[in-house]
Design a protein around this motif. Structure first.
Motif, PDB file in Angstrom:
ATOM      1  N   GLU A  73     -12.521  -9.600  -8.434  1.00  0.00           N
ATOM      2  CA  GLU A  73     -11.262  -9.743  -9.187  1.00  0.00           C
ATOM      3  C   GLU A  73     -10.069  -9.799  -8.230  1.00  0.00           C
ATOM      4  OE1 GLU A  73     -10.726  -7.285 -13.020  1.00  0.00           O
ATOM      5  OE2 GLU A  73     -12.218  -6.198 -11.829  1.00  0.00           O
ATOM      6  N   ILE A  74     -10.172  -9.049  -7.152  1.00  0.00           N
ATOM      7  CA  ILE A  74      -9.074  -9.032  -6.171  1.00  0.00           C
ATOM      8  C   ILE A  74      -8.967 -10.417  -5.519  1.00  0.00           C
ATOM      9  CG2 ILE A  74      -8.274  -7.990  -3.991  1.00  0.00           C
ATOM     10  CD1 ILE A  74      -9.687  -5.367  -4.984  1.00  0.00           C
ATOM     11  N   VAL A  75     -10.119 -11.006  -5.207  1.00  0.00           N
ATOM     12  CA  VAL A  75     -10.123 -12.356  -4.625  1.00  0.00           C
ATOM     13  C   VAL A  75      -9.574 -13.358  -5.654  1.00  0.00           C
ATOM     14  CG1 VAL A  75     -11.588 -14.194  -3.692  1.00  0.00           C
ATOM     15  CG2 VAL A  75     -12.004 -11.824  -3.016  1.00  0.00           C
ATOM     16  N   GLN A  76      -9.990 -13.201  -6.903  1.00  0.00           N
ATOM     17  CA  GLN A  76      -9.479 -14.073  -7.982  1.00  0.00           C
ATOM     18  C   GLN A  76      -7.966 -14.005  -8.084  1.00  0.00           C
ATOM     19  OE1 GLN A  76     -10.683 -16.061 -10.379  1.00  0.00           O
ATOM     20  NE2 GLN A  76     -12.852 -15.614 -10.676  1.00  0.00           N
ATOM     21  N   LYS A 124       1.108  -5.843  -9.187  1.00  0.00           N
ATOM     22  CA  LYS A 124       0.068  -5.353 -10.104  1.00  0.00           C
ATOM     23  C   LYS A 124      -0.909  -4.463  -9.329  1.00  0.00           C
ATOM     24  CE  LYS A 124       0.129  -9.471 -12.973  1.00  0.00           C
ATOM     25  NZ  LYS A 124       0.614 -10.521 -12.038  1.00  0.00           N
ATOM     26  N   PRO A 125      -1.270  -3.314  -9.916  1.00  0.00           N
ATOM     27  CA  PRO A 125      -2.196  -2.426  -9.204  1.00  0.00           C
ATOM     28  C   PRO A 125      -3.592  -3.046  -9.095  1.00  0.00           C
ATOM     29  CG  PRO A 125      -1.655  -1.549 -11.386  1.00  0.00           C
ATOM     30  CD  PRO A 125      -0.815  -2.756 -11.196  1.00  0.00           C
ATOM     31  N   LEU A 143       0.870  -1.177   0.000  1.00  0.00           N
ATOM     32  CA  LEU A 143       0.000   0.000   0.000  1.00  0.00           C
ATOM     33  C   LEU A 143       0.904   1.224   0.000  1.00  0.00           C
ATOM     34  CD1 LEU A 143      -1.912  -2.251   1.096  1.00  0.00           C
ATOM     35  CD2 LEU A 143      -3.017  -0.524   2.486  1.00  0.00           C
ATOM     36  N   VAL A 144       0.672   2.122  -0.943  1.00  0.00           N
ATOM     37  CA  VAL A 144       1.554   3.291  -1.061  1.00  0.00           C
ATOM     38  C   VAL A 144       0.737   4.577  -0.970  1.00  0.00           C
ATOM     39  CG1 VAL A 144       3.339   4.411  -2.463  1.00  0.00           C
ATOM     40  CG2 VAL A 144       3.005   1.931  -2.642  1.00  0.00           C
ATOM     41  N   ASP A 145       0.990   5.356   0.069  1.00  0.00           N
ATOM     42  CA  ASP A 145       0.370   6.683   0.250  1.00  0.00           C
ATOM     43  C   ASP A 145      -1.144   6.666   0.080  1.00  0.00           C
ATOM     44  OD1 ASP A 145       2.782   7.850   0.774  1.00  0.00           O
ATOM     45  OD2 ASP A 145       3.193   8.308  -1.340  1.00  0.00           O
ATOM     46  N   ILE A 193      -8.181  -2.327   0.944  1.00  0.00           N
ATOM     47  CA  ILE A 193      -7.419  -3.342   0.203  1.00  0.00           C
ATOM     48  C   ILE A 193      -8.349  -4.143  -0.703  1.00  0.00           C
ATOM     49  CG2 ILE A 193      -6.098  -5.506   0.441  1.00  0.00           C
ATOM     50  CD1 ILE A 193      -4.956  -4.335   3.091  1.00  0.00           C
ATOM     51  N   PHE A 194      -9.545  -4.450  -0.202  1.00  0.00           N
ATOM     52  CA  PHE A 194     -10.462  -5.325  -0.951  1.00  0.00           C
ATOM     53  C   PHE A 194     -11.448  -4.566  -1.836  1.00  0.00           C
ATOM     54  CE2 PHE A 194      -8.600  -8.310   1.878  1.00  0.00           C
ATOM     55  CZ  PHE A 194      -8.610  -9.493   1.167  1.00  0.00           C
TER      56      PHE A 194
END
Ligand code: ATP
Length: 234
Positions: free
Chosen positions: A72-75, A63-64, A4-6, A47-48
């Protein structure tokens, strides 16, 4: 693995996460400590993709993902064990576990993982047909962890897994976290129970009113004055 960035996240005018940066390397257990309302759950939601950051980036395996849909994040290999478990109370334990595998289709592999989850949590095997809502808090926590494992994630994020559990059950849950890590899982843990979290984490961050104020090895945090006074009872 996760970076996690800024990150800046708002609820309306309320600036909840302020320039938050943190990272979790493959194979680590990293904890995020903070008092009530510090922004721990908001970090997980961000995050999710359950809350969108106004600025900043979230990288999973470089990957962003900050603009991706939760599915898609869970995938991509991240699983969430949410605050208060959020199991499906009117479904059986087995159905709850199968919901964790909703992104998968290979029946043989799903059955093998179901068996594996029941080896980690023998209590769940005994209760596969029981309505999940009738189980104790500790059993529901195990179910929520088992459900996350059923998506075959590369990394699991857990939001206050010790909440509402007796000290003995907290120990069981934390032993299980260590076991899952020993099997190769990467774990990001959000906790108010600082002493337990630091006893098993490799590294930790301290969040105060939306800002990271400390970041160090768990060993150093355990002896840090601020952590001792604010989170370990002096
Ligand atoms: P707790 O341990 O009490 O769950 P937390 O560290 O997880 O605390 P968050 O739930 O992230 O804290 O909340 C951070 C701040 O954002 C709090 O001040 C909270 O009141 C506020 N907040 C959380 N959700 C919302 C929302 N949906 N709308 C407006 N404000 C919110």
């Amino acid at each position: 693995m996760l970076r996690l960035v800024d990150i800046n996240t708002y609820y309306g005018p309320s600036h909840v996460l302020q320039d938050l940066s943190l990272e979790v390397e493959k194979g680590e257990i990293v904890c995020l400590l903070g008092a009530n309302a510090a922004g721990k759950t908001t970090t997980m939601k961000t995050i999710f993709g359950l809350v969108r950051p106004n600025s900043g980036s979230i990288l999973f395996e470089d990957k962003p993902v900050e603009k991706k849909a939760t599915g898609e994040i869970v995938q991509s290999g991240l699983a969430l064990v949410p605050e208060s478990r959020r199991i499906f109370p009117r479904m059986s334990v087995k159905e709850n576990l199968e919901m964790g595998a909703y992104i998968r289709s290979n029946r043989k592999e799903i059955d093998a993982d179901l068996d594996h989850v029941c080896q980690i949590f023998p209590r769940l095997r005994e209760r596969l047909k029981q309505y999940a809502g009738t189980m104790s808090g500790g059993e529901q926590q195990m179910l929520a962890m088992g459900r996350a494992i059923m998506s075959r994630p590369k990394m699991i994020c857990m939001d206050e897994p010790s909440m509402g559990l007796s000290p003995k059950l907290v120990e069981t849950v934390f032993d299980t976290i260590l076991r899952i890590r020993d099997e190769g899982m990467t774990i990001f843990l959000v906790e108010q129970n600082a002493s337990m979290a630091l006893s098993l984490a490799d590294r930790g961050y301290v969040l105060q009113t939306g800002k990271i104020v400390l970041s160090d090895s768990a060993k150093n945090l355990l002896t840090n004055d601020l952590v001792r006074q604010a989170y370990l009872g002096g």
